[in-house]
Design an enzyme around this catalytic site. Structure first.
Site, PDB file in Angstrom:
ATOM      1  N   SER A   8     -21.127 -40.869 -22.088  1.00 46.29           N
ATOM      2  CA  SER A   8     -21.356 -39.516 -22.601  1.00 46.29           C
ATOM      3  C   SER A   8     -20.019 -38.942 -23.055  1.00 46.29           C
ATOM      4  O   SER A   8     -18.954 -39.477 -22.710  1.00 46.29           O
ATOM      5  CB  SER A   8     -21.908 -38.660 -21.453  1.00 46.29           C
TER       6      SER A   8
ATOM      7  N   TYR B 138     -23.655 -34.352 -13.591  1.00 49.84           N
ATOM      8  CA  TYR B 138     -23.740 -35.247 -14.754  1.00 49.84           C
ATOM      9  C   TYR B 138     -22.353 -35.786 -15.110  1.00 49.84           C
ATOM     10  O   TYR B 138     -22.174 -36.989 -15.334  1.00 49.84           O
ATOM     11  CB  TYR B 138     -24.332 -34.461 -15.921  1.00 49.84           C
TER      12      TYR B 138
HETATM   13  N1  LIG Z   1     -29.137 -37.079 -25.887  1.00 44.96           N
HETATM   14  C1  LIG Z   1     -27.827 -36.901 -25.823  1.00 44.96           C
HETATM   15  O1  LIG Z   1     -27.247 -36.031 -26.490  1.00 44.96           O
HETATM   16  C2  LIG Z   1     -27.006 -37.765 -24.936  1.00 44.96           C
HETATM   17  C3  LIG Z   1     -25.617 -37.627 -25.025  1.00 44.96           C
HETATM   18  C4  LIG Z   1     -24.820 -38.404 -24.202  1.00 44.96           C
HETATM   19  C5  LIG Z   1     -25.398 -39.309 -23.337  1.00 44.96           C
HETATM   20  N2  LIG Z   1     -26.750 -39.428 -23.267  1.00 44.96           N
HETATM   21  C6  LIG Z   1     -27.282 -40.412 -22.336  1.00 44.96           C
HETATM   22  O2  LIG Z   1     -28.181 -41.277 -22.981  1.00 44.96           O
HETATM   23  C7  LIG Z   1     -29.157 -41.727 -22.056  1.00 44.96           C
HETATM   24  C8  LIG Z   1     -30.537 -41.530 -22.632  1.00 44.96           C
HETATM   25  O3  LIG Z   1     -30.704 -40.159 -22.893  1.00 44.96           O
HETATM   26  P1  LIG Z   1     -31.779 -39.597 -23.925  1.00 44.96           P
HETATM   27  O4  LIG Z   1     -31.136 -38.459 -24.609  1.00 44.96           O
HETATM   28  O5  LIG Z   1     -32.382 -40.705 -24.703  1.00 44.96           O
HETATM   29  O6  LIG Z   1     -32.821 -38.984 -22.879  1.00 44.96           O
HETATM   30  P2  LIG Z   1     -34.409 -38.923 -22.860  1.00 44.96           P
HETATM   31  O7  LIG Z   1     -34.947 -38.840 -24.232  1.00 44.96           O
HETATM   32  O8  LIG Z   1     -34.746 -37.880 -21.864  1.00 44.96           O
HETATM   33  O9  LIG Z   1     -34.789 -40.375 -22.275  1.00 44.96           O
HETATM   34  C9  LIG Z   1     -34.399 -40.735 -20.994  1.00 44.96           C
HETATM   35  C10 LIG Z   1     -35.078 -42.023 -20.615  1.00 44.96           C
HETATM   36  O10 LIG Z   1     -34.695 -42.342 -19.277  1.00 44.96           O
HETATM   37  C11 LIG Z   1     -35.865 -42.465 -18.476  1.00 44.96           C
HETATM   38  N3  LIG Z   1     -35.598 -42.001 -17.130  1.00 44.96           N
HETATM   39  C12 LIG Z   1     -35.140 -40.780 -16.746  1.00 44.96           C
HETATM   40  N4  LIG Z   1     -35.108 -40.692 -15.408  1.00 44.96           N
HETATM   41  C13 LIG Z   1     -35.546 -41.888 -14.929  1.00 44.96           C
HETATM   42  C14 LIG Z   1     -35.772 -42.406 -13.640  1.00 44.96           C
HETATM   43  N5  LIG Z   1     -35.541 -41.673 -12.541  1.00 44.96           N
HETATM   44  N6  LIG Z   1     -36.241 -43.665 -13.522  1.00 44.96           N
HETATM   45  C15 LIG Z   1     -36.515 -44.410 -14.612  1.00 44.96           C
HETATM   46  N7  LIG Z   1     -36.326 -43.973 -15.870  1.00 44.96           N
HETATM   47  C16 LIG Z   1     -35.858 -42.717 -16.025  1.00 44.96           C
HETATM   48  C17 LIG Z   1     -36.899 -41.586 -19.185  1.00 44.96           C
HETATM   49  O11 LIG Z   1     -38.230 -41.970 -18.917  1.00 44.96           O
HETATM   50  P3  LIG Z   1     -39.165 -41.289 -17.800  1.00 44.96           P
HETATM   51  O12 LIG Z   1     -38.903 -39.807 -17.826  1.00 44.96           O
HETATM   52  O13 LIG Z   1     -40.524 -41.703 -18.212  1.00 44.96           O
HETATM   53  O14 LIG Z   1     -38.737 -41.935 -16.525  1.00 44.96           O
HETATM   54  C18 LIG Z   1     -36.584 -41.894 -20.642  1.00 44.96           C
HETATM   55  O15 LIG Z   1     -37.193 -43.111 -21.048  1.00 44.96           O
HETATM   56  C19 LIG Z   1     -28.897 -40.963 -20.739  1.00 44.96           C
HETATM   57  O16 LIG Z   1     -28.140 -41.782 -19.891  1.00 44.96           O
HETATM   58  C20 LIG Z   1     -28.066 -39.778 -21.207  1.00 44.96           C
HETATM   59  O17 LIG Z   1     -27.227 -39.293 -20.198  1.00 44.96           O
HETATM   60  C21 LIG Z   1     -27.576 -38.681 -24.050  1.00 44.96           C
END
Ligand SMILES: NC(=O)c1ccc[n+]([C@@H]2O[C@H](COP(=O)([O-])OP(=O)(O)OC[C@H]3O[C@@H](n4cnc5c(N)ncnc54)[C@H](OP(=O)(O)O)[C@@H]3O)[C@@H](O)[C@H]2O)c1
Length: 257
Positions: free
Chosen positions: A148, A161
């Protein structure tokens, strides 16, 4: 360009957080490059939809494993299940993640612990299980951890986080130097602000969204697909001499003073 540098034919990848957002985009991209993919998340309906989409698009095999990665004591068993079903995985993408936004002075131990469990502890446990499997098979491997901007600098209200993602960076570097001898490459991707469910409340906040644009030289929110090129690089032969690195895919955010 050398032929096949980015091919993943014959590879199998495990992608966590693959039901939607960044994880889904990465899993689709790895399958388009020729990998069979195993998907983990909690929501069975999203996993099933992802499986159907990827199989239709790519013709690759897709396995789904509904699981809550916050249940850290079950992570080892989950990985064994994945190995039994797939025959073993060459690539591990740790993408599942969560956050809590609250003033640090009010943060509860429970919410801190939960974010650490999902974002960091289970990542360590999956990396360990992956390493053991690769050693036993006598085969190299690739680990890609999703970091991140919080690996780079701080922002208010996301202490848990930030600690978890700084931990992911530290873990990435430590495992890279420790497991190079096994042929396991460990790298991280640091996304900028990407439009997904995780950031939906931030996208909906006009003032915050404007702030994101003002900090992003490319002047837009990222899309999950913006991350897939780097993931393919790190998973494929093109990344043969890359380990211990974090790649910020952030529209220029970390370059701006
Ligand atoms: N979006 C951003 O701007 C951003 C920026 C920097 C880093 N990131 C990182 O990128 C990664 C993905 O984020 P995203 O933005 O794609 O988020 P997202 O759309 O909310 O997707 C998160 C995924 O993780 C799964 N997940 C969450 N909690 C879980 C648990 N306890 N057990 C199993 N699966 C779980 C969710 O599925 P379920 O809810 O069905 O479990 C979903 O498939 C994360 O690590 C986040 O910190 C995102």
């Amino acid at each position: 360009m050398e032929n096949g540098l980015f091919d993943l034919d014959g590879k199998r990848a495990l992608v966590t957080g693959a039901g939607r957002g960044i994880g889904l985009a990465v899993a689709r991209a790895l399958a388009r490059q020729g990998a069979d993919v195993a998907l983990v998340a909690r929501t069975q309906g999203q996993l099933q939809a992802a499986k159907e989409q990827i199989e239709t698009e790519t013709g690759r095999t897709v396995w789904v494993f509904p699981a809550d990665l916050a249940e850290v004591k079950h992570v080892g068993r989950l990985f064994e299940e994945v190995v039994r079903a797939t025959g073993g995985v060459d690539i591990l993408v740790n993408c599942a993640g969560t956050t809590v936004r609250e003033p640090s002075e009010d943060a509860s131990l429970e919410s801190f612990q939960r974010v650490m469990d999902v974002n960091l502890t289970e990542v360590l446990l999956l990396c360990q299980a992956f390493c053991r499997q690769r050693k036993q098979a006598g085969r190299p491997g690739r680990i890609i951890n999703i970091g991140s901007l919080a690996c780079h600098a701080a922002r208010p209200t996301i202490a848990a986080y930030a600690c978890s993602k700084m931990g992911v960076l530290a873990l990435t570097r430590t495992l890279a130097v420790e497991w190079a001898k096994y042929g396991i490459h460990v790298n991280a991707i640091g996304p900028g602000y990407i439009a997904t469910d995780l950031t939906a409340p931030l996208q909906a906040d006009a003032q915050f969204s404007q702030w994101v644009l003002s900090k992003t030289p490319l002047n837009r929110w990222g899309r999950p697909e913006d991350l897939v090129g780097t993931a393919i690089l790190l998973a494929s032969r093109a990344g043969d001499f890359i380990t211990g690195q974090i790649f910020y895919v952030d529209g220029g955010w970390t370059a701006l003073v």
